[in-house]
Motif scaffolding. Structure first.
Motif, PDB file in Angstrom:
ATOM      1  N   ARG A  18       4.978  13.578 -18.180  1.00  0.00           N
ATOM      2  CA  ARG A  18       4.912  13.429 -19.641  1.00  0.00           C
ATOM      3  C   ARG A  18       6.034  12.539 -20.162  1.00  0.00           C
ATOM      4  O   ARG A  18       5.822  11.638 -20.961  1.00  0.00           O
ATOM      5  CB  ARG A  18       4.990  14.803 -20.307  1.00  0.00           C
ATOM      6  N   THR A  19       7.246  12.817 -19.721  1.00  0.00           N
ATOM      7  CA  THR A  19       8.428  12.082 -20.161  1.00  0.00           C
ATOM      8  C   THR A  19       9.498  12.235 -19.096  1.00  0.00           C
ATOM      9  O   THR A  19       9.572  13.263 -18.420  1.00  0.00           O
ATOM     10  CB  THR A  19       8.970  12.612 -21.497  1.00  0.00           C
ATOM     11  N   ASN A  20      10.337  11.210 -18.936  1.00  0.00           N
ATOM     12  CA  ASN A  20      11.438  11.337 -17.995  1.00  0.00           C
ATOM     13  C   ASN A  20      12.618  12.101 -18.576  1.00  0.00           C
ATOM     14  O   ASN A  20      13.656  12.212 -17.942  1.00  0.00           O
ATOM     15  CB  ASN A  20      11.878   9.955 -17.502  1.00  0.00           C
ATOM     16  N   ALA A  21      12.440  12.640 -19.773  1.00  0.00           N
ATOM     17  CA  ALA A  21      13.433  13.575 -20.294  1.00  0.00           C
ATOM     18  C   ALA A  21      13.320  14.934 -19.624  1.00  0.00           C
ATOM     19  O   ALA A  21      14.205  15.780 -19.788  1.00  0.00           O
ATOM     20  CB  ALA A  21      13.275  13.724 -21.806  1.00  0.00           C
ATOM     21  N   GLU A  22      12.245  15.156 -18.876  1.00  0.00           N
ATOM     22  CA  GLU A  22      12.061  16.404 -18.147  1.00  0.00           C
ATOM     23  C   GLU A  22      11.688  16.077 -16.708  1.00  0.00           C
ATOM     24  O   GLU A  22      11.199  14.988 -16.400  1.00  0.00           O
ATOM     25  CB  GLU A  22      10.951  17.261 -18.778  1.00  0.00           C
ATOM     26  N   ASN A  23      11.930  16.996 -15.810  1.00  0.00           N
ATOM     27  CA  ASN A  23      11.361  16.912 -14.463  1.00  0.00           C
ATOM     28  C   ASN A  23      10.843  18.285 -14.078  1.00  0.00           C
ATOM     29  O   ASN A  23      11.012  19.253 -14.819  1.00  0.00           O
ATOM     30  CB  ASN A  23      12.376  16.368 -13.447  1.00  0.00           C
ATOM     31  N   HIS A  24      10.197  18.366 -12.936  1.00  0.00           N
ATOM     32  CA  HIS A  24       9.463  19.589 -12.598  1.00  0.00           C
ATOM     33  C   HIS A  24      10.271  20.578 -11.770  1.00  0.00           C
ATOM     34  O   HIS A  24       9.743  21.625 -11.397  1.00  0.00           O
ATOM     35  CB  HIS A  24       8.179  19.215 -11.854  1.00  0.00           C
ATOM     36  N   ARG A  25      11.517  20.252 -11.474  1.00  0.00           N
ATOM     37  CA  ARG A  25      12.311  21.176 -10.669  1.00  0.00           C
ATOM     38  C   ARG A  25      12.449  22.527 -11.371  1.00  0.00           C
ATOM     39  O   ARG A  25      12.751  22.603 -12.556  1.00  0.00           O
ATOM     40  CB  ARG A  25      13.707  20.600 -10.416  1.00  0.00           C
ATOM     41  N   THR A  79       5.855  -2.441  -8.866  1.00  0.00           N
ATOM     42  CA  THR A  79       5.583  -1.270  -9.693  1.00  0.00           C
ATOM     43  C   THR A  79       6.682  -1.126 -10.738  1.00  0.00           C
ATOM     44  O   THR A  79       7.860  -1.012 -10.390  1.00  0.00           O
ATOM     45  CB  THR A  79       5.538   0.008  -8.832  1.00  0.00           C
ATOM     46  N   THR A  80       6.301  -1.145 -12.002  1.00  0.00           N
ATOM     47  CA  THR A  80       7.279  -0.907 -13.062  1.00  0.00           C
ATOM     48  C   THR A  80       7.330   0.581 -13.383  1.00  0.00           C
ATOM     49  O   THR A  80       6.443   1.355 -13.003  1.00  0.00           O
ATOM     50  CB  THR A  80       6.934  -1.678 -14.346  1.00  0.00           C
ATOM     51  N   ASN A  81       8.371   0.974 -14.098  1.00  0.00           N
ATOM     52  CA  ASN A  81       8.530   2.358 -14.552  1.00  0.00           C
ATOM     53  C   ASN A  81       8.744   2.331 -16.054  1.00  0.00           C
ATOM     54  O   ASN A  81       9.819   1.955 -16.533  1.00  0.00           O
ATOM     55  CB  ASN A  81       9.721   3.012 -13.852  1.00  0.00           C
ATOM     56  N   ILE A  82       7.716   2.716 -16.796  1.00  0.00           N
ATOM     57  CA  ILE A  82       7.757   2.656 -18.250  1.00  0.00           C
ATOM     58  C   ILE A  82       7.852   4.092 -18.760  1.00  0.00           C
ATOM     59  O   ILE A  82       6.923   4.880 -18.601  1.00  0.00           O
ATOM     60  CB  ILE A  82       6.530   1.936 -18.819  1.00  0.00           C
ATOM     61  N   GLU A  83       8.988   4.400 -19.379  1.00  0.00           N
ATOM     62  CA  GLU A  83       9.324   5.789 -19.647  1.00  0.00           C
ATOM     63  C   GLU A  83       9.789   5.982 -21.093  1.00  0.00           C
ATOM     64  O   GLU A  83      10.286   5.047 -21.727  1.00  0.00           O
ATOM     65  CB  GLU A  83      10.446   6.223 -18.684  1.00  0.00           C
ATOM     66  N   CYS A  84       9.615   7.193 -21.588  1.00  0.00           N
ATOM     67  CA  CYS A  84      10.141   7.539 -22.904  1.00  0.00           C
ATOM     68  C   CYS A  84      10.996   8.798 -22.760  1.00  0.00           C
ATOM     69  O   CYS A  84      10.818   9.588 -21.837  1.00  0.00           O
ATOM     70  CB  CYS A  84       9.022   7.722 -23.927  1.00  0.00           C
ATOM     71  N   PHE A  85      11.912   8.960 -23.708  1.00  0.00           N
ATOM     72  CA  PHE A  85      12.930   9.995 -23.592  1.00  0.00           C
ATOM     73  C   PHE A  85      13.120  10.731 -24.915  1.00  0.00           C
ATOM     74  O   PHE A  85      12.801  10.211 -25.988  1.00  0.00           O
ATOM     75  CB  PHE A  85      14.267   9.374 -23.168  1.00  0.00           C
ATOM     76  N   ALA A  86      13.655  11.934 -24.822  1.00  0.00           N
ATOM     77  CA  ALA A  86      14.030  12.696 -26.005  1.00  0.00           C
ATOM     78  C   ALA A  86      15.352  12.166 -26.543  1.00  0.00           C
ATOM     79  O   ALA A  86      16.215  11.725 -25.783  1.00  0.00           O
ATOM     80  CB  ALA A  86      14.157  14.181 -25.660  1.00  0.00           C
ATOM     81  N   PHE A  87      15.510  12.219 -27.842  1.00  0.00           N
ATOM     82  CA  PHE A  87      16.756  11.748 -28.465  1.00  0.00           C
ATOM     83  C   PHE A  87      17.775  12.872 -28.494  1.00  0.00           C
ATOM     84  O   PHE A  87      17.549  13.928 -29.094  1.00  0.00           O
ATOM     85  CB  PHE A  87      16.489  11.243 -29.884  1.00  0.00           C
ATOM     86  N   GLY A  88      18.887  12.667 -27.805  1.00  0.00           N
ATOM     87  CA  GLY A  88      19.970  13.646 -27.814  1.00  0.00           C
ATOM     88  C   GLY A  88      19.688  14.911 -27.039  1.00  0.00           C
ATOM     89  O   GLY A  88      20.401  15.910 -27.204  1.00  0.00           O
ATOM     90  N   ALA A  89      18.661  14.910 -26.196  1.00  0.00           N
ATOM     91  CA  ALA A  89      18.298  16.115 -25.455  1.00  0.00           C
ATOM     92  C   ALA A  89      17.646  15.729 -24.133  1.00  0.00           C
ATOM     93  O   ALA A  89      17.252  14.575 -23.929  1.00  0.00           O
ATOM     94  CB  ALA A  89      17.341  16.986 -26.274  1.00  0.00           C
TER      95      ALA A  89
END
Length: 308
Positions: free
Chosen positions: A120-127, A36-46
């Protein structure tokens, strides 16, 4: 009545491995082997995102571009590797990849690989989210995949594997058939939700390159040796119990050339040995097989209803 000394989870019951029912995977196989791969996108600087130097570092151009290497370079090397090894694959995908790196999603579709919803993005999580807010995010993720693929994913892996106390309930109510956020077993297990059971498919917190390389500061050879040792041991143990071996990799980590060569060797070992016992599977295929088994076989199946 005596109260328990420790707070307890109520999603699943304790079922020790030696007392479980026996079964085999399709074709009489005993070990389901999954990559299983993990393909993720992130916010820039945040937002959130690991740093290659140490934990807790601020979000900068440096750690953003280190992670972005995975989508620009690393994942394409993974695709070539899977083709070379004729290895089926599943991908934990952030839904915002359709906006950021649509070519990656196009290639997954062309290959016929499985997409597992990964937030949606690994720049956020649901905690810390309120239930209504988390429900909106899950529905947004489902809608994004459905619009682009013509169907929605059946499996879920949370961003960073984080949950709230009601995440499994929301996933069940959103139509998901399995999740991979609970690394408590080497077999699939039924879990309780307020709307009926959902299946937990094994996903590793140990055999996970992000944990090994980024957090524990081990090197690539150690991770690849762990793959080989895990496989060899599970091949022996699966004679007594059907098992799942899931290997988790991230394209920004093992998509690096010096690590990729070692990964190729480790995966080739797994794919060239004991193939009379090994089912090359995707997590969704494992889940559907478990749904087809009668109640009483998969741990926790006493909670199953006729409409599962």
């Amino acid at each position: 009545m005596t109260r328990p000394l420790l707070p307890r989870q109520t999603r699943y019951d304790y079922h020790p491995l030696p007392g479980r029912k026996d079964y085999s995977w399709p074709g009489g196989k005993r070990l389901a082997f999954v990559v299983t791969t993990n393909i993720e996108c992130f916010a820039f600087g945040a937002g959130n995102g690991h740093d290659p130097a140490k934990t807790g570092e601020p979000q900068t151009h440096r750690n953003y571009s280190w992670r972005d290497y995975g989508n620009r370079i690393g994942v394409w090397r993974f695709f070539e590797l899977f083709d070379e090894l004729r290895l089926p694959a599943a991908h934990n995908c952030n839904s915002l990849l359709y906006e950021y790196a649509p070519q990656v999603m196009d290639e997954i579709r062309r290959r016929g690989d499985e997409i597992v919803a990964h937030g949606r993005t690994n720049a956020e999580n649901h905690r810390g989210l309120w239930e209504a807010d988390e429900e909106r995010i899950i529905q947004d993720v489902v809608g994004m995949f459905a619009r682009h693929e013509g169907r929605r994913p059946t499996g879920w892996m949370g961003s960073g594997a984080y949950e709230t106390s009601w995440t499994p309930d929301l996933l069940k109510e959103a139509g998901f058939r399995y999740l991979m956020d609970w690394p408590m077993d080497d077999q699939p297990v039924w879990m309780r939700t307020r709307s009926g059971p959902i299946l937990s498919v094994p996903y590793p917190i140990e055999l996970n390159d992000s944990q090994v390389i980024t957090h524990r500061r081990q090197d690539a050879s150690e991770f690849c040796d762990q793959i080989v040792q895990q496989f060899d041991e599970m091949v022996e143990q699966c004679e007594r119990h059907p098992l799942v071996m899931n290997v988790s990799i991230h394209p920004n980590i093992f998509g690096q050339p010096f690590r990729l060569r070692l990964l190729r060797q480790a995966l080739r070992h797994c794919l060239e040995n004991a193939q009379d016992k090994v089912w090359r599977a995707r997590p969704g295929e494992i889940a559907e097989f478990c749904y087809s088994l009668p109640p009483g076989v998969i741990p926790g199946s006493e909670m199953l209803q006729d409409n599962v």
